[in-house]
Design a protein around this motif. Structure first.
Motif, PDB file in Angstrom:
ATOM      1  N   HIS A   1      16.235  39.794   0.866  1.00 18.05           N
ATOM      2  CA  HIS A   1      16.846  38.979   1.317  1.00 18.05           C
ATOM      3  C   HIS A   1      18.288  39.086   0.660  1.00 18.05           C
ATOM      4  O   HIS A   1      18.404  38.113  -0.376  1.00 18.05           O
ATOM      5  CB  HIS A   1      16.438  37.540   1.350  1.00 18.05           C
ATOM      6  CG  HIS A   1      14.969  37.318   1.928  1.00 18.05           C
ATOM      7  ND1 HIS A   1      14.859  37.368   3.327  1.00 18.05           N
ATOM      8  CD2 HIS A   1      13.819  37.318   1.443  1.00 18.05           C
ATOM      9  CE1 HIS A   1      13.503  37.315   3.629  1.00 18.05           C
ATOM     10  NE2 HIS A   1      12.880  37.247   2.428  1.00 18.05           N
TER      11      HIS A   1
ATOM     12  N   TYR B   1      23.949  35.043   3.843  1.00 15.68           N
ATOM     13  CA  TYR B   1      23.975  34.348   5.223  1.00 15.68           C
ATOM     14  C   TYR B   1      24.078  35.482   6.354  1.00 15.68           C
ATOM     15  O   TYR B   1      23.742  34.988   7.438  1.00 15.68           O
ATOM     16  CB  TYR B   1      25.544  33.802   5.461  1.00 15.68           C
ATOM     17  CG  TYR B   1      26.035  33.132   4.507  1.00 15.68           C
ATOM     18  CD1 TYR B   1      25.465  31.768   4.048  1.00 15.68           C
ATOM     19  CD2 TYR B   1      27.207  33.205   3.369  1.00 15.68           C
ATOM     20  CE1 TYR B   1      25.695  30.814   3.073  1.00 15.68           C
ATOM     21  CE2 TYR B   1      27.433  32.492   2.399  1.00 15.68           C
ATOM     22  CZ  TYR B   1      26.922  31.148   2.149  1.00 15.68           C
ATOM     23  OH  TYR B   1      27.171  30.391   1.178  1.00 15.68           O
TER      24      TYR B   1
ATOM     25  N   THR C   1      21.702  38.742   8.188  1.00 13.49           N
ATOM     26  CA  THR C   1      20.242  39.387   7.978  1.00 13.49           C
ATOM     27  C   THR C   1      20.443  40.393   7.034  1.00 13.49           C
ATOM     28  O   THR C   1      21.312  41.319   6.922  1.00 13.49           O
ATOM     29  CB  THR C   1      19.883  39.741   9.388  1.00 13.49           C
ATOM     30  OG1 THR C   1      20.876  40.784   9.921  1.00 13.49           O
ATOM     31  CG2 THR C   1      19.698  38.606  10.136  1.00 13.49           C
TER      32      THR C   1
ATOM     33  N   LYS D   1      14.066  44.131   9.425  1.00 13.69           N
ATOM     34  CA  LYS D   1      15.433  43.102   9.020  1.00 13.69           C
ATOM     35  C   LYS D   1      14.749  41.887   8.508  1.00 13.69           C
ATOM     36  O   LYS D   1      13.703  41.554   8.969  1.00 13.69           O
ATOM     37  CB  LYS D   1      16.084  42.833  10.388  1.00 13.69           C
ATOM     38  CG  LYS D   1      16.913  43.810  11.046  1.00 13.69           C
ATOM     39  CD  LYS D   1      17.892  43.625  11.983  1.00 13.69           C
ATOM     40  CE  LYS D   1      18.526  44.855  12.961  1.00 13.69           C
ATOM     41  NZ  LYS D   1      19.448  44.387  13.801  1.00 13.69           N
ATOM     42  N   THR D   2      15.563  41.233   7.547  1.00 10.09           N
ATOM     43  CA  THR D   2      14.969  40.197   6.879  1.00 10.09           C
ATOM     44  C   THR D   2      16.015  38.982   7.022  1.00 10.09           C
ATOM     45  O   THR D   2      17.052  39.187   7.233  1.00 10.09           O
ATOM     46  CB  THR D   2      14.741  40.425   5.418  1.00 10.09           C
ATOM     47  OG1 THR D   2      16.160  40.960   4.949  1.00 10.09           O
ATOM     48  CG2 THR D   2      13.913  41.541   5.185  1.00 10.09           C
ATOM     49  N   PRO D   3      15.534  38.008   7.225  1.00  9.22           N
ATOM     50  CA  PRO D   3      16.263  36.537   7.237  1.00  9.22           C
ATOM     51  C   PRO D   3      17.477  36.563   5.874  1.00  9.22           C
ATOM     52  O   PRO D   3      17.071  37.172   4.994  1.00  9.22           O
ATOM     53  CB  PRO D   3      15.484  35.402   7.318  1.00  9.22           C
ATOM     54  CG  PRO D   3      14.036  35.993   7.623  1.00  9.22           C
ATOM     55  CD  PRO D   3      14.283  37.276   7.123  1.00  9.22           C
ATOM     56  N   SER D   4      18.555  35.995   6.317  1.00 10.07           N
ATOM     57  CA  SER D   4      19.350  35.628   5.259  1.00 10.07           C
ATOM     58  C   SER D   4      18.632  34.898   4.018  1.00 10.07           C
ATOM     59  O   SER D   4      17.581  34.295   4.115  1.00 10.07           O
ATOM     60  CB  SER D   4      20.545  34.831   5.704  1.00 10.07           C
ATOM     61  OG  SER D   4      20.173  33.451   6.025  1.00 10.07           O
TER      62      SER D   4
ATOM     63  N   ASP E   1      18.456  31.191   4.717  1.00 12.65           N
ATOM     64  CA  ASP E   1      17.298  30.971   5.727  1.00 12.65           C
ATOM     65  C   ASP E   1      16.097  31.241   5.018  1.00 12.65           C
ATOM     66  O   ASP E   1      15.090  30.020   5.378  1.00 12.65           O
ATOM     67  CB  ASP E   1      17.478  31.708   6.910  1.00 12.65           C
ATOM     68  CG  ASP E   1      18.837  31.311   7.876  1.00 12.65           C
ATOM     69  OD1 ASP E   1      19.149  30.282   7.651  1.00 12.65           O
ATOM     70  OD2 ASP E   1      19.246  32.290   8.483  1.00 12.65           O
ATOM     71  N   ALA E   2      15.990  32.231   4.218  1.00 11.11           N
ATOM     72  CA  ALA E   2      14.539  32.581   3.726  1.00 11.11           C
ATOM     73  C   ALA E   2      13.911  31.321   2.953  1.00 11.11           C
ATOM     74  O   ALA E   2      12.967  30.729   2.852  1.00 11.11           O
ATOM     75  CB  ALA E   2      14.787  33.729   3.040  1.00 11.11           C
TER      76      ALA E   2
ATOM     77  N   ASN F   1      13.472  28.105   4.661  1.00 16.03           N
ATOM     78  CA  ASN F   1      12.409  27.958   5.683  1.00 16.03           C
ATOM     79  C   ASN F   1      11.018  28.025   4.459  1.00 16.03           C
ATOM     80  O   ASN F   1      10.225  27.470   4.855  1.00 16.03           O
ATOM     81  CB  ASN F   1      12.033  29.319   6.626  1.00 16.03           C
ATOM     82  CG  ASN F   1      13.127  29.330   7.565  1.00 16.03           C
ATOM     83  OD1 ASN F   1      13.552  28.081   7.850  1.00 16.03           O
ATOM     84  ND2 ASN F   1      13.480  30.460   8.041  1.00 16.03           N
TER      85      ASN F   1
END
Length: 632
Positions: free
Chosen positions: A490, A494, A496, A561-564, A567-568, A571
């Motif tokens: 990540h 902000y 991906t 693709k990984t979340p920002s 977000d990671a 979550n």
């Protein structure tokens, strides 16, 4: 061509350029047309189109107040033109704001979702209401053209009857939002230069708006008189300049008294960029107009009067640009990058002004804005066509002008597209924010973008006391690694991220893999991954056997693709906390807010503490808030 026709031709060319940029802005967004960044989200459009536009339109309520409330009847002949200028000015403000807003289609939200504690909420409502008031004030000018239509005639009579209440309401609304625009910056004592930031900045904004309104009426009156070969209204101009000199004097007294009283006078002569901007602004907005308007022999000179009024208008608009962004911390120090508007931003602003001016000319020529419409004696005359072998006859003057204006607009519209940067349009459009790894050992300070507002994560407490297994958080392993840190996949705060790094895998410096090692020859790469990601992942596991640790929450991988990072982190933590509350009633009773933001993010620090931290971390030497105005 007449002078007015030449002016219109230039304005239509500007409007053509602006139209092409406007289409680009609404299709491809702010990133394709502006130099705005996350560090400088407010730029030229806010400073000029919105803040400057509102101030430029102040002439409407100033002249209306003098004419209808204070009984200065000399201003009656220019009151309609002043109200029209104000109305078109506010229309231009709304149009300019739509360009600046990232989500302009949500502008109606403030009508439904109220936030009465916000100065911006008050500004928005006052602008909407005052625009309505100006519309109603000017409507009689339009309706009087249709005396034979009973309904319109009745509306006209009723609007004339309520003129005074409308004027009073307009003055009240103008006073509120002209000052509240300054109130927006009360929350920025550590961002705005102390020569501009002040606890009385709303009053300073209001006084400067009155000065600008009077000078703008002078500029508008003299410009339109010049273009339409109309005689200058010297008595009115003299009166306006006298009132303007008084208001400018009051403005100067307030401005310098405030600076000295706050203890910010040390910045008046310290030789930095902010000081130069201040003296340039004051010279243009106050000193030159005050000298010319205040000395009778000087203000008798029409050219000098016009020049000084125009200089004053530019100076106060420059003040709005300074407050709106030029004198902010990121532009005056080494912190952040210096912002300068792109040519597309400038063209949009010029186009908005051109639109307002063309609309003004239309109303002046077709309605009784003045005591006598321009070119009235030419109406009804039959002009014979004149043929010349050196020119193409385009028809009567009105028709010929329309053809020329249309042609100039279309050519400017087409040519301006060639100047728009394809790199900006097809670029990423977002400012990358790389992530740095967490600091510490038993307690990790998670601060990915190093803005000093991170989270203290008790790593040892979670692993030893709560018995949380490593794989519950570290759900993937990089090659040759175990429990890989979050920032490695990540890798943007902000945006991906890319956990696979395709370019590295196929490069000679990387693994130098052949494309067909992973992809079949008869199917596009994207379609193949979407159709059978599990099959693609089998190739990955040939090299990365321990990619997914045993017990990990990741069962299969459907995308590289990984979340920002933001977000990671959110979550992971929130989901874990919510899960524990659901399964542990005792914990839910003791810590009901465990899954809320305040659990990880501490309460905001007191203003004094925040100021000390700000000055320490940013090494900012010029922000001063005297003790008597400290925010508690």
């Amino acid at each position: 061509m007449k002078k007015i026709d030449k002016a219109k031709l230039i304005l239509w060319i500007i409007l053509g350029v602006a139209a092409s940029v406007a289409i680009t802005r609404f299709i491809f967004g702010l990133g394709a047309t502006t130099n705005l960044t996350d560090n400088t989200p407010w730029g030229f459009w806010i400073g000029f189109d919105v803040m400057g536009g509102v101030a430029l339109a102040a002439g409407g309520f100033v002249i209306a107040a003098f004419n209808y409330i204070f009984g200065v009847k000399e201003f009656h002949s220019i009151s309609r033109a002043a109200i029209l200028t104000a109305f078109l000015g506010y229309v231009a403000v709304v149009i300019g704001l739509l360009f600046d807003l990232g989500l302009p289609w949500n502008i109606w939200h403030m009508i439904i979702f109220w936030n009465p504690h916000s100065p911006l909420f008050e500004v928005g409502w006052c602008v909407m209401l005052y625009l309505t008031v100006l519309f109603l004030e000017f409507m009689p000018v339009v309706l009087e053209r249709f005396p034979n239509m009973k309904l319109l005639s009745r509306i006209h009579k009723n609007l004339v009857k309520v003129r005074i209440p409308l004027v009073i309401l307009g003055i009240m609304l103008s006073t509120l939002h002209q000052s509240s625009l300054g109130s927006l910056f009360l929350a920025m004592p550590y961002r705005l230069h102390p020569l501009w930031w002040s606890p009385i900045i709303p009053i300073i904004f209001f006084l400067s708006a009155i000065c600008l309104g009077l000078m703008m009426v002078i500029v508008e009156s003299m410009t339109s008189s010049f273009l339409y070969n109309k005689e200058y209204e010297k008595n009115i101009l003299k009166k306006l300049s006298q009132y303007a000199s008084v208001m400018i004097g009051i403005y100067i007294i307030f401005r310098f008294a405030d600076i000295l009283y706050r203890g910010a006078g040390v910045f008046l002569f310290d030789g930095n960029w902010g000081t130069y901007l201040f003296w340039i602004e004051m010279t243009l907005s106050a000193f030159i107009p005050l000298i010319v308007f205040g000395i009778p022999n000087l203000r008798k000179n029409i050219n000098l009067l016009y020049f000084s009024a125009l200089i004053g208008v530019i100076g106060i608009v420059f003040n709005r640009l300074n407050v709106g962004g030029l004198t902010h911390l990121n532009n005056l120090t080494e912190i952040g990058s210096f912002y300068f508007p792109s040519w597309m931003e400038l063209s949009i602003s010029a186009g908005v002004v051109a639109f307002a001016m063309l609309m003004f000319f239309y109303f002046v020529e077709n309605y009784k804005v003045w005591d006598k419409k321009p070119f009235e004696e030419e109406e009804g005359k039959l002009l014979e066509p004149k043929f010349d072998t050196n020119y193409v006859y385009l028809g009567p003057p009105k028709v010929a002008n329309r053809i020329k204006f249309t042609l100039s607009f279309v050519i400017a519209f087409a040519l301006s597209f060639s100047l728009i940067s394809g790199e900006k349009i097809y670029g990423e459009g977002y400012e990358k924010t790389p992530v740095s790894k967490a600091k510490g050992g038993d307690v990790l300070f998670v601060d990915g973008n190093r803005d000093f507002y991170g989270v203290n994560f008790k790593h040892k407490f979670h692993s030893d006391t709560l018995r949380i297994q490593c794989y519950e958080c570290h759900h993937l392993n990089k090659p040759g690694d175990k429990n890989s840190q979050c920032f490695e996949c990540h890798n943007d705060m902000y945006l991906t991220g890319d956990a696979f790094r395709h370019s590295w895998h196929i490069s000679a410096d990387g693994t130098n893999l052949d494309c067909f090692k992973c992809h079949s020859k008869n199917m596009s790469k994207g379609a193949e991954f979407r159709k059978s990601p599990d099959k693609i992942m089998e190739n990955c596991f040939e090299c990365h056997k321990d990619l997914i640790p045993e017990g990990s929450s990741v069962i299969n991988i459907k995308t590289y693709k990984t979340p920002s990072y933001t977000d990671a982190m959110h979550n992971l933590c929130i989901n874990c906390h919510e899960k524990r509350i659901r399964h542990d009633i005792d914990l839910a009773g003791r810590k009901p807010s465990l899954a809320m933001c305040i659990t990880c993010h501490p309460k905001p620090q007191a203003p004094d503490s925040r100021r000390k931290m700000f000055e320490k971390e940013q090494k900012n030497k010029w922000v001063v808030v005297p003790s008597k105005f400290n925010l508690k």
